[in-house]
Design an enzyme around this catalytic site. Structure first.
Site, PDB file in Angstrom:
ATOM      1  N   SER A 171      -8.077 -36.094  63.189  1.00 29.22           N
ATOM      2  CA  SER A 171      -9.049 -36.045  62.085  1.00 29.22           C
ATOM      3  C   SER A 171      -9.775 -34.705  62.061  1.00 29.22           C
ATOM      4  O   SER A 171     -10.264 -34.275  61.019  1.00 29.22           O
ATOM      5  CB  SER A 171     -10.064 -37.186  62.210  1.00 29.22           C
ATOM      6  OG  SER A 171     -10.814 -37.062  63.412  1.00 29.22           O
ATOM      7  N   GLN A 215       0.367 -32.393  34.919  1.00 30.24           N
ATOM      8  CA  GLN A 215       0.624 -32.137  33.506  1.00 30.24           C
ATOM      9  C   GLN A 215       0.789 -33.466  32.767  1.00 30.24           C
ATOM     10  O   GLN A 215       1.558 -34.328  33.176  1.00 30.24           O
ATOM     11  CB  GLN A 215       1.892 -31.307  33.353  1.00 30.24           C
ATOM     12  CG  GLN A 215       2.220 -30.943  31.914  1.00 30.24           C
ATOM     13  CD  GLN A 215       3.543 -30.200  31.814  1.00 30.24           C
ATOM     14  OE1 GLN A 215       4.570 -30.699  32.284  1.00 30.24           O
ATOM     15  NE2 GLN A 215       3.514 -29.017  31.231  1.00 30.24           N
ATOM     16  N   SER A 216       0.057 -33.614  31.667  1.00 30.38           N
ATOM     17  CA  SER A 216       0.039 -34.874  30.935  1.00 30.38           C
ATOM     18  C   SER A 216       1.097 -34.916  29.839  1.00 30.38           C
ATOM     19  O   SER A 216       1.200 -33.989  29.028  1.00 30.38           O
ATOM     20  CB  SER A 216      -1.341 -35.082  30.306  1.00 30.38           C
ATOM     21  OG  SER A 216      -1.341 -36.183  29.434  1.00 30.38           O
ATOM     22  N   ARG A 229       6.148 -40.988  24.522  1.00 34.30           N
ATOM     23  CA  ARG A 229       6.538 -40.611  25.883  1.00 34.30           C
ATOM     24  C   ARG A 229       7.182 -41.760  26.656  1.00 34.30           C
ATOM     25  O   ARG A 229       7.822 -41.545  27.681  1.00 34.30           O
ATOM     26  CB  ARG A 229       5.334 -40.088  26.664  1.00 34.30           C
ATOM     27  CG  ARG A 229       4.226 -41.120  26.862  1.00 34.30           C
ATOM     28  CD  ARG A 229       3.074 -40.579  27.674  1.00 34.30           C
ATOM     29  NE  ARG A 229       1.921 -41.481  27.608  1.00 34.30           N
ATOM     30  CZ  ARG A 229       0.887 -41.427  28.438  1.00 34.30           C
ATOM     31  NH1 ARG A 229       0.864 -40.512  29.401  1.00 34.30           N
ATOM     32  NH2 ARG A 229      -0.126 -42.258  28.317  1.00 34.30           N
ATOM     33  N   ARG A 245       8.723 -37.886  54.935  1.00 30.83           N
ATOM     34  CA  ARG A 245       9.579 -37.404  53.848  1.00 30.83           C
ATOM     35  C   ARG A 245      10.542 -36.300  54.248  1.00 30.83           C
ATOM     36  O   ARG A 245      11.342 -35.852  53.423  1.00 30.83           O
ATOM     37  CB  ARG A 245       8.700 -36.909  52.689  1.00 30.83           C
ATOM     38  CG  ARG A 245       7.769 -37.961  52.116  1.00 30.83           C
ATOM     39  CD  ARG A 245       8.519 -39.082  51.434  1.00 30.83           C
ATOM     40  NE  ARG A 245       7.601 -40.010  50.758  1.00 30.83           N
ATOM     41  CZ  ARG A 245       7.978 -40.998  49.967  1.00 30.83           C
ATOM     42  NH1 ARG A 245       9.262 -41.213  49.748  1.00 30.83           N
ATOM     43  NH2 ARG A 245       7.088 -41.787  49.395  1.00 30.83           N
TER      44      ARG A 245
END
Length: 245
Positions: free
Chosen positions: A89, A123-124, A182, A209
């Protein structure tokens, strides 16, 4: 509309303040991140105040070889001990901000499952219109490696992308707003984002990952690119990425 490729660039990272520099007495080539890490770690165990630690203890840790026989300075030994003991931490005080471009919406869905220690600005598709006649020129897309190299697979994939674009354009021409049109865009549609994460969170992400952990190749590639960007400014972190997972 076009195929795109992933690009990752570090745009900001933790640096010590100008006032703190007055107490920073370099002993070698230690980085700002190491100075912050030492300050955070030793604050937990030292009678010295945080603002005094580098000035009073820096020479001991940065100026001598690792007492455990390992690589680097005694500060490196301390960092290794902290990570092994699970007190990482203290490394959350070191953060990195990345520009991540040309990744699929499928990757985005996986990436944003990592919440603790991460911040995202994406990004929308609601506000950025993806029509062929819009400024974007249509949506860009990411081609999976499993599709590349096969004439038949690539033809099928690109035909699907064109179909999605045509459907989107047709809906927009009928007055459907971008926020609703979209819905027909695919997981392969590319997006861009800014992501900030602390070092502890990035090490956890990498351990899950990285290549060989069963993750999809696109996000494994991202993990490696993030690692390279971090190590370019904080080389001492390499040992922890290597040990992750």
């Amino acid at each position: 509309m076009a195929e795109t490729k992933m690009n990752v660039q570090l745009i900001a990272h933790t640096q010590v303040s100008r006032s703190f520099l007055d107490t920073f007495v370099p002993c070698g080539d230690e980085t700002d991140g190491q100075a912050v890490a030492l300050t955070a770690i030793r604050t937990c165990y030292s009678a010295n105040k945080p603002t005094e630690i580098v000035a009073k203890e820096g020479a001991k840790y940065f100026g001598s070889k690792a007492s455990d026989g390992g690589a680097g300075t005694d500060a490196d030994r301390l960092f290794r001990h902290i990570v092994r003991s699970g007190h990482s931490s203290t490394l959350e005080h070191i953060s990195f901000t990345f520009a991540i471009e040309g990744v699929s919406r499928a990757l985005l869905a996986q990436l944003t499952r990592h919440r603790v220690g991460f911040s995202f600005s994406v990004q929308s598709q609601r506000y950025v219109r993806m029509g062929s006649d819009d400024r974007s020129g249509g949506f860009d897309y990411v081609v999976p490696d499993s599709v590349k190299g096969s004439t038949v697979k690539e033809a099928l994939f690109r035909a699907a992308m064109r179909s999605h674009q045509e459907d989107y354009d047709a809906l927009r021409s009928q007055g459907v707003p971008a926020e609703d049109a979209r819905a027909v865009l695919p997981n392969a549609a590319a997006t861009n984002l800014v992501m900030t994460a602390n070092l502890t969170a990035l090490l956890s992400f990498y351990s899950k990952r990285r290549s060989g952990k069963g993750a999809q190749k696109e996000i494994s590639d991202l993990a490696e690119m993030l690692r390279r960007e971090v190590e370019s400014v904080e080389p001492w972190t390499s040992q922890f990425f290597e040990a992750a997972g």
